[in-house]
Scaffold this motif. Sequence first.
Motif, PDB file in Angstrom:
ATOM      1  N   TYR A  52       0.827  -1.157   0.139  1.00 19.77           N
ATOM      2  CA  TYR A  52      -0.007  -0.009  -0.021  1.00 19.77           C
ATOM      3  C   TYR A  52       0.714   1.250  -0.082  1.00 19.77           C
ATOM      4  O   TYR A  52       0.493   2.098  -0.351  1.00 19.77           O
ATOM      5  CB  TYR A  52      -1.057   0.199   1.258  1.00 19.77           C
ATOM      6  N   GLU A  53       2.056   1.255   0.529  1.00 23.53           N
ATOM      7  CA  GLU A  53       2.692   2.313   0.695  1.00 23.53           C
ATOM      8  C   GLU A  53       4.303   2.224   0.496  1.00 23.53           C
ATOM      9  O   GLU A  53       4.924   1.102   1.033  1.00 23.53           O
ATOM     10  CB  GLU A  53       2.451   2.975   2.088  1.00 23.53           C
ATOM     11  N   THR A  54       4.810   2.755  -0.446  1.00 16.98           N
ATOM     12  CA  THR A  54       6.323   2.734  -0.532  1.00 16.98           C
ATOM     13  C   THR A  54       6.994   4.231  -0.251  1.00 16.98           C
ATOM     14  O   THR A  54       6.615   4.930  -0.746  1.00 16.98           O
ATOM     15  CB  THR A  54       6.705   2.187  -1.843  1.00 16.98           C
ATOM     16  N   ASP A  99       5.357  -0.705   3.070  1.00 18.06           N
ATOM     17  CA  ASP A  99       4.497  -0.647   4.288  1.00 18.06           C
ATOM     18  C   ASP A  99       5.293  -0.921   5.518  1.00 18.06           C
ATOM     19  O   ASP A  99       5.685   0.333   5.816  1.00 18.06           O
ATOM     20  CB  ASP A  99       3.492  -2.004   4.097  1.00 18.06           C
TER      21      ASP A  99
END
Length: 82
Positions: A32-34, A46
């Motif tokens: 979801y997040e980098t 993540d």
Amino acid sequence: MDPGTSRYANVFLLDLEAAQVLARFSLVHGPYETAFSADGQWARVDDIVLRQRDGERATVTVAAAEHSETCPSIGVQPAHTD
């Protein structure tokens, strides 16, 4: 996939110049997040923090101290799609 199998994503940390895979791992429902540290030493996917030069996972202390680089908005309006 068979019914009931969790979805997952394979994540790779690559050294493009050397054409090598430095790290590989799977995440359930993601990533979801980098983010990348401003000094270029760390990559975060993540809640996993990796050292970019060799793909080693960071200690909890390093992961907590990791500061992400932020990019300012470029101030461009989205194109109309009518």
